[in-house]
Design a protein around this motif. Sequence first.
Motif, PDB file in Angstrom:
ATOM      1  N   MET A 192     -35.321  20.676  -7.570  1.00 42.08           N
ATOM      2  CA  MET A 192     -34.047  20.175  -7.066  1.00 42.08           C
ATOM      3  C   MET A 192     -33.791  20.619  -5.624  1.00 42.08           C
ATOM      4  SD  MET A 192     -30.257  20.760  -8.709  1.00 42.08           S
ATOM      5  CE  MET A 192     -30.266  22.546  -8.438  1.00 42.08           C
ATOM      6  N   LEU A 193     -34.183  21.841  -5.306  1.00 46.27           N
ATOM      7  CA  LEU A 193     -33.859  22.414  -4.001  1.00 46.27           C
ATOM      8  C   LEU A 193     -35.050  22.473  -3.055  1.00 46.27           C
ATOM      9  CD1 LEU A 193     -31.615  25.368  -5.251  1.00 46.27           C
ATOM     10  CD2 LEU A 193     -30.867  23.142  -4.377  1.00 46.27           C
ATOM     11  N   GLY A 194     -36.191  21.978  -3.509  1.00 51.85           N
ATOM     12  CA  GLY A 194     -37.370  21.983  -2.639  1.00 51.85           C
ATOM     13  C   GLY A 194     -37.846  23.368  -2.292  1.00 51.85           C
ATOM     14  N   LEU A 195     -37.827  24.272  -3.269  1.00 50.55           N
ATOM     15  CA  LEU A 195     -38.215  25.658  -3.031  1.00 50.55           C
ATOM     16  C   LEU A 195     -39.715  25.840  -3.250  1.00 50.55           C
ATOM     17  CD1 LEU A 195     -35.288  27.362  -4.998  1.00 50.55           C
ATOM     18  CD2 LEU A 195     -35.427  27.001  -2.527  1.00 50.55           C
ATOM     19  N   ARG A 196     -40.262  26.852  -2.626  1.00 48.50           N
ATOM     20  CA  ARG A 196     -41.665  27.192  -2.833  1.00 48.50           C
ATOM     21  C   ARG A 196     -41.847  27.714  -4.253  1.00 48.50           C
ATOM     22  NH1 ARG A 196     -41.863  32.581  -2.946  1.00 48.50           N
ATOM     23  NH2 ARG A 196     -40.274  33.772  -1.833  1.00 48.50           N
ATOM     24  N   VAL A 197     -43.095  27.795  -4.678  1.00 53.40           N
ATOM     25  CA  VAL A 197     -43.397  28.325  -6.004  1.00 53.40           C
ATOM     26  C   VAL A 197     -42.919  29.770  -6.100  1.00 53.40           C
ATOM     27  CG1 VAL A 197     -45.234  28.876  -7.649  1.00 53.40           C
ATOM     28  CG2 VAL A 197     -45.386  26.796  -6.266  1.00 53.40           C
ATOM     29  N   GLY A 198     -42.144  30.060  -7.098  1.00 57.13           N
ATOM     30  CA  GLY A 198     -41.576  31.398  -7.258  1.00 57.13           C
ATOM     31  C   GLY A 198     -40.162  31.493  -6.731  1.00 57.13           C
ATOM     32  N   GLY A 199     -39.787  30.559  -5.844  1.00 56.86           N
ATOM     33  CA  GLY A 199     -38.428  30.584  -5.296  1.00 56.86           C
ATOM     34  C   GLY A 199     -37.385  30.268  -6.340  1.00 56.86           C
ATOM     35  N   GLY A 200     -37.739  29.410  -7.295  1.00 58.94           N
ATOM     36  CA  GLY A 200     -36.798  29.069  -8.351  1.00 58.94           C
ATOM     37  C   GLY A 200     -36.474  30.259  -9.223  1.00 58.94           C
ATOM     38  N   ALA A 201     -37.475  31.097  -9.488  1.00 58.76           N
ATOM     39  CA  ALA A 201     -37.249  32.289 -10.306  1.00 58.76           C
ATOM     40  C   ALA A 201     -36.290  33.250  -9.614  1.00 58.76           C
ATOM     41  CB  ALA A 201     -38.582  32.977 -10.599  1.00 58.76           C
ATOM     42  N   ALA A 202     -36.423  33.359  -8.286  1.00 58.37           N
ATOM     43  CA  ALA A 202     -35.519  34.242  -7.542  1.00 58.37           C
ATOM     44  C   ALA A 202     -34.088  33.738  -7.614  1.00 58.37           C
ATOM     45  CB  ALA A 202     -35.980  34.350  -6.090  1.00 58.37           C
ATOM     46  N   VAL A 203     -33.879  32.428  -7.444  1.00 55.78           N
ATOM     47  CA  VAL A 203     -32.534  31.858  -7.536  1.00 55.78           C
ATOM     48  C   VAL A 203     -32.003  31.999  -8.950  1.00 55.78           C
ATOM     49  CG1 VAL A 203     -31.177  29.745  -7.308  1.00 55.78           C
ATOM     50  CG2 VAL A 203     -32.960  30.257  -5.644  1.00 55.78           C
ATOM     51  N   TRP A 204     -32.884  31.823  -9.948  1.00 55.58           N
ATOM     52  CA  TRP A 204     -32.483  31.920 -11.357  1.00 55.58           C
ATOM     53  C   TRP A 204     -31.885  33.286 -11.655  1.00 55.58           C
ATOM     54  CZ3 TRP A 204     -33.405  34.656 -15.797  1.00 55.58           C
ATOM     55  CH2 TRP A 204     -33.062  34.055 -17.002  1.00 55.58           C
ATOM     56  N   THR A 205     -32.479  34.353 -11.107  1.00 58.23           N
ATOM     57  CA  THR A 205     -31.957  35.697 -11.350  1.00 58.23           C
ATOM     58  C   THR A 205     -30.718  35.985 -10.506  1.00 58.23           C
ATOM     59  OG1 THR A 205     -33.488  36.618  -9.706  1.00 58.23           O
ATOM     60  CG2 THR A 205     -34.210  36.596 -11.997  1.00 58.23           C
ATOM     61  N   ARG A 206     -30.718  35.509  -9.264  1.00 57.46           N
ATOM     62  CA  ARG A 206     -29.586  35.801  -8.386  1.00 57.46           C
ATOM     63  C   ARG A 206     -28.312  35.111  -8.841  1.00 57.46           C
ATOM     64  NH1 ARG A 206     -33.287  35.069  -2.958  1.00 57.46           N
ATOM     65  NH2 ARG A 206     -34.140  37.200  -2.932  1.00 57.46           N
ATOM     66  N   CYS A 207     -28.424  33.908  -9.395  1.00 57.87           N
ATOM     67  CA  CYS A 207     -27.225  33.221  -9.858  1.00 57.87           C
ATOM     68  C   CYS A 207     -26.664  33.850 -11.122  1.00 57.87           C
ATOM     69  CB  CYS A 207     -27.495  31.734 -10.071  1.00 57.87           C
ATOM     70  SG  CYS A 207     -28.525  31.337 -11.498  1.00 57.87           S
ATOM     71  N   ARG A 208     -27.370  34.858 -11.646  1.00 56.31           N
ATOM     72  CA  ARG A 208     -26.879  35.639 -12.774  1.00 56.31           C
ATOM     73  C   ARG A 208     -26.456  37.035 -12.350  1.00 56.31           C
ATOM     74  NH1 ARG A 208     -29.986  31.726 -14.550  1.00 56.31           N
ATOM     75  NH2 ARG A 208     -29.670  30.881 -16.675  1.00 56.31           N
ATOM     76  N   GLY A 209     -26.400  37.232 -11.058  1.00 54.93           N
ATOM     77  CA  GLY A 209     -25.927  38.512 -10.529  1.00 54.93           C
ATOM     78  C   GLY A 209     -26.986  39.582 -10.434  1.00 54.93           C
ATOM     79  N   VAL A 210     -28.255  39.189 -10.480  1.00 52.88           N
ATOM     80  CA  VAL A 210     -29.353  40.161 -10.417  1.00 52.88           C
ATOM     81  C   VAL A 210     -30.165  39.917  -9.149  1.00 52.88           C
ATOM     82  CG1 VAL A 210     -31.424  41.053 -11.531  1.00 52.88           C
ATOM     83  CG2 VAL A 210     -29.497  40.277 -12.931  1.00 52.88           C
ATOM     84  N   ASP A 211     -30.332  40.952  -8.347  1.00 50.13           N
ATOM     85  CA  ASP A 211     -31.142  40.853  -7.138  1.00 50.13           C
ATOM     86  C   ASP A 211     -31.862  42.179  -6.945  1.00 50.13           C
ATOM     87  OD1 ASP A 211     -32.316  40.462  -4.708  1.00 50.13           O
ATOM     88  OD2 ASP A 211     -30.539  39.646  -3.730  1.00 50.13           O
ATOM     89  N   GLU A 212     -33.165  42.167  -7.091  1.00 55.70           N
ATOM     90  CA  GLU A 212     -33.952  43.397  -7.006  1.00 55.70           C
ATOM     91  C   GLU A 212     -34.531  43.623  -5.618  1.00 55.70           C
ATOM     92  OE1 GLU A 212     -36.840  43.146 -10.092  1.00 55.70           O
ATOM     93  OE2 GLU A 212     -35.366  43.434 -11.709  1.00 55.70           O
ATOM     94  N   THR A 213     -34.023  42.899  -4.634  1.00 59.62           N
ATOM     95  CA  THR A 213     -34.490  43.094  -3.262  1.00 59.62           C
ATOM     96  C   THR A 213     -34.159  44.500  -2.788  1.00 59.62           C
ATOM     97  OG1 THR A 213     -34.100  40.751  -2.805  1.00 59.62           O
ATOM     98  CG2 THR A 213     -34.363  42.218  -0.907  1.00 59.62           C
ATOM     99  N   ASP A 214     -35.110  45.156  -2.169  1.00 64.96           N
ATOM    100  CA  ASP A 214     -34.874  46.506  -1.647  1.00 64.96           C
ATOM    101  C   ASP A 214     -33.786  46.469  -0.581  1.00 64.96           C
ATOM    102  OD1 ASP A 214     -36.846  47.544  -3.261  1.00 64.96           O
ATOM    103  OD2 ASP A 214     -38.414  47.393  -1.721  1.00 64.96           O
TER     104      ASP A 214
END
Length: 233
Positions: free
Chosen positions: A51-73
């Motif tokens: 839907m958003l034209g994201l690279r492979v793996g980008g969808g998983a990052a959005v999936w977690t962030r839209c649930r309030g989870v972000d493991e970025t240092d």
Amino acid sequence: MVRSGSIDCLLAHTPAHKLPGLGGKKALLDAAGVQSACELQRFSAPQLEKMLGLRVGGGAAVWTRCRGVDETDVKECVPQSLVVTSWLYHGLLIDVARKEHMGIGGPAVVIGAGRWLFEPHVGSSKSNDDRARWVLLSLCLDMEEKIAHHTLSHKQVPTRLAVGWQGCETSQAPGPGFRAGPTHSRTATLNCGPFADVHEGCETRTSVRFQASGAENPLSSESLFVQPSTQPP
């Protein structure tokens, strides 16, 4: 900090395009009928990528962030600018920087190779009303200390200096009826020579070496005046 019970409420009020990585996807989000971050939760990671034209793996990052989870240092960001400000003066801009005494205050302090002159107070008075250049000098000293702190903390020396000023329109003082006037600015190369050799062993204004003061005379990098420079930048 956000309590776990408040995450859903926060996400419901957070625009979807405000999530990291989605800043340029607002048009695609609008086309999909997605407004808030929590509305992304109804899509799977592969659906988000398509839907958003994201690279492979980008969808998983959005999936977690839209649930309030972000493991970025979390990393410290080096400041890109140093700022000092003041409500300065009720008068003419031409009187802010001068080389001659205006007959106000006591014996003047002369600063720099340009012989800029600052008259000090000799009694109780308001700097904003009759000692504009004294306020300007304090801004210069504040900026000098910030540059010294930045140089010691990040091993970087600023190279550009921008000065901005804003006039008043309907009232000289903040409050009811005040409206900001025109804004002007000038940018110049900053003479960073006095800060090029700043290190933890440099002497400060009080001749106490940085990180070498005792408990009776605490010294922080925010209060530095580093030698050999005795002139505000």
